[in-house]
Design a protein around this motif. Sequence first.
Motif, short mmCIF file in Angstrom:
data_model
loop_
_atom_site.label_atom_id
_atom_site.label_comp_id
_atom_site.label_asym_id
_atom_site.label_seq_id
_atom_site.Cartn_x
_atom_site.Cartn_y
_atom_site.Cartn_z
N GLY A 1 0.80 -1.22 0.00
CA GLY A 1 0.00 0.00 0.00
C GLY A 1 0.83 1.27 0.00
O GLY A 1 0.37 2.33 -0.42
N ALA A 2 2.08 1.16 0.48
CA ALA A 2 2.94 2.34 0.59
C ALA A 2 3.94 2.46 -0.56
O ALA A 2 4.64 3.47 -0.66
N ALA A 3 4.03 1.44 -1.41
CA ALA A 3 5.01 1.43 -2.50
C ALA A 3 4.28 1.17 -3.82
O ALA A 3 4.01 0.01 -4.17
N PRO A 4 3.97 2.22 -4.57
CA PRO A 4 3.15 2.06 -5.78
C PRO A 4 3.74 1.13 -6.84
O PRO A 4 3.00 0.57 -7.65
N SER A 5 5.07 0.97 -6.84
CA SER A 5 5.68 0.14 -7.88
C SER A 5 5.40 -1.35 -7.69
O SER A 5 5.53 -2.13 -8.64
N LEU A 6 5.05 -1.78 -6.47
CA LEU A 6 4.87 -3.21 -6.19
C LEU A 6 3.60 -3.73 -6.87
O LEU A 6 2.48 -3.40 -6.47
N ARG A 7 3.78 -4.56 -7.88
CA ARG A 7 2.65 -5.14 -8.60
C ARG A 7 2.28 -6.52 -8.08
O ARG A 7 1.14 -6.96 -8.23
N HIS A 8 3.28 -7.21 -7.48
CA HIS A 8 3.03 -8.59 -7.06
C HIS A 8 3.64 -8.85 -5.69
O HIS A 8 4.74 -8.38 -5.39
N VAL A 9 2.93 -9.63 -4.88
CA VAL A 9 3.49 -10.21 -3.68
C VAL A 9 3.40 -11.72 -3.86
O VAL A 9 2.34 -12.27 -4.16
N ILE A 10 4.53 -12.39 -3.71
CA ILE A 10 4.62 -13.84 -3.92
C ILE A 10 4.91 -14.47 -2.58
O ILE A 10 5.84 -14.06 -1.87
N VAL A 11 4.13 -15.49 -2.20
CA VAL A 11 4.20 -16.06 -0.86
C VAL A 11 4.64 -17.52 -0.92
O VAL A 11 4.02 -18.34 -1.61
#
Length: 545
Positions: free
Chosen positions: A146-156
Motif C-alpha cells: 500500500g505504501a510502494a506504488p511500484s509493487l505489482r506482485h506479492v509472492i508467498v
Amino acid sequence: MTADMAHWPEEDARTYRAAGYWRGETYADHLTRLADEHGDRTAVVDERVRLSYLELDARAVRVAHGLTGLGIGAGDRVLVQLPNRAEFLVLWFALAKIGAVPVHTQPGHRHAELTHLARLSEASAYVIPDTHARFDHRDLAETVRGAAPSLRHVIVVGDPGDHGFTAYSDLEGARPAEPLPPHGARSGDMALLLLSGGTTGLPKLIPRTHDDYLYNARAAGEVCGLGPDTVYLAVLPVAFNYTMNCPGVLGALAVGGTVVMAPDPDPALCQSLVEAEGVTVTSINPQLAPLWLEEAAAGAADLSTLQILQVGSARLADDVAKRMVAELDCTVQQIFGMAEGLICLTRPTDPPEIVTTTQGRPISEADEVRVVDDDGTEVPEGEVGELLTRGPYTLRGYYRAAEHNARSFTADGFYRTGDRVRRVPTGHLIVAGRSKDQINRAGEKIAATEVEGHLAAHPTIRSAALVPAPDPVLGERSVAFVETTGQGTPTRRDLVGFLAERGLAAYKVPDEVRALDAMPLTPVGKADKKALAALLAETAEGAAR
C-alpha cells in the motif's frame, strides 16, 4: 556512470578482465554450467528437501517461467525476504535467468525498512514466507504494498492467504513448453542489490555485478580451500552477504560443494546439523561464539568433520578468539568485510597469534588498501586510521545515491569505509572500530569496539555494547549494556578493577552498567546500538517526569 549505478572506469575493467578476475559469465550461465558439471551431486539441503545441481537448475527454470508469466522480466527489481530454505536459492537463480535483480532484505526487517527499500529500488515484486518465527509476513506485505506504488506482485512461499497474493508453488509448478526468452543480461550488469550494514539510519543499496560477485566467491573460496567435498552450513540469514558469498553459499556452490540451510541459528541445532550432514565449513558472528563454545564443550554433537569455523560481521574480542582456538578442534578463521566489497580473512596457515588478534588480510592481490588520517594522508604502519579501499569486487558507488557517493568515495575511486583499522607488517588488519562509533567523554575519545572487547573477556559477560549518553558535565558518558552468562552482573566497581588489570585507561571504564536479558541485534546480527540509544532516551525521559 549512470544515475542508478557507478561502474568501474574502463581502464580498470580491462585490467580486471585481462587478469582473469572477471570472466564474462552471468549467474544464469553459471548455474547451467554447474548443473552440467555436477549433475546429481547434492547442491542444497534444508529441513524439507534435498536438491541436486540438476534439480536446482530445473526448478530455477520453472520459477523463471512463472515469473515471466507475471510480467516480471529483465531489469525488474524484486524484494526477497525469505528465511534459510531452498526456495531462496531457487528464486535467486530464477531471477538471474530472466535478468531480474534480487534485492536482499533480512527476515527481521519491517515496514519502515521495507517500504524504504521498495521505493528506492522501485521494486515490482516482493517475495515472502507466509509466517516465520511466529510473525505473519502477509500482513506486513499488505502494508508495504500500500505504501510502494511500484509493487505489482506479492509472492508467498506457503499459504498466500486472502490478500490476493500469488502462491510461490504456482510458479514452481509451471511446466513450460518453450525455452526462456533471452534476457540480454551481460556480466557487467547489476546482478543483485545488497544492503549497507550500518546500525543507524535506513540501509543504502549496494549494486553488485555478475563479474565482481562471482570473483568475490571464487577468491574467498580459494583462500578457504573449498572444493567438491565442501559442505557449508548457512547459520546466519542467507541474504546476509557474509553468509551468501564470503565464500559462503555461492562459494560452496561454485566448486560443486553442498549447502545446508539451518532454519534457526540455535547452536545446539546447528551443531547437530554439522554431525548429520558432515559440515566442513560454517560462519557465525561474535554473539554466537560463546554459545558455540558452551555447546561444543557439552559434547552433544560430533563436530569432527568441521574444518573451518569463520567468525565475522563484527569485531571478535581477542580473548574469545583465544578460547576458540584453544578449545575447538578446527581452524578458526576471522573475517572482516563489507557488502560493499573488500573481504579480509585470516589464513588456515596463519599462526595463532595472528588468528586471535587480527581480522585477516585482503583475499585478492588486486585489493588496494590505504589507512589514512582525517586529512587523507596515509598513516605509518601500526597506527590507527580510516580504511580506504578499491578493487575488482568493491563498488564504485551506492545505488541511486549521488549525494552520498560524493562523500563516500575519493576522486580516484577509493571507498571510504568508515572503519578504523591498524595494519601490521604481515598486511593483516586489526579493527579498532567505526569512525562514528566513538564516545567523547570530557574531551577523551573512547573507541567503543576496544572497550567492548575487554568487557567480553569478563567471566560473567556474554556480550557487551558501549553507547554514549548525554551528560551535563562530561558531555557524553559511557554506558555498557551487557548480556550475562547468568552468574551475576558485574558492577561498575567490579569493572574498575577488572579493566585496570587488563591495562585499560581509567577514563575508558564504563560510567554505568546495565544488564539485559538479551542483546538486541540488527537484522545482520550486530548489537543494535540504535535500539540501545532509544532505551537510554526512554529512561532519561522517564526520569525527567
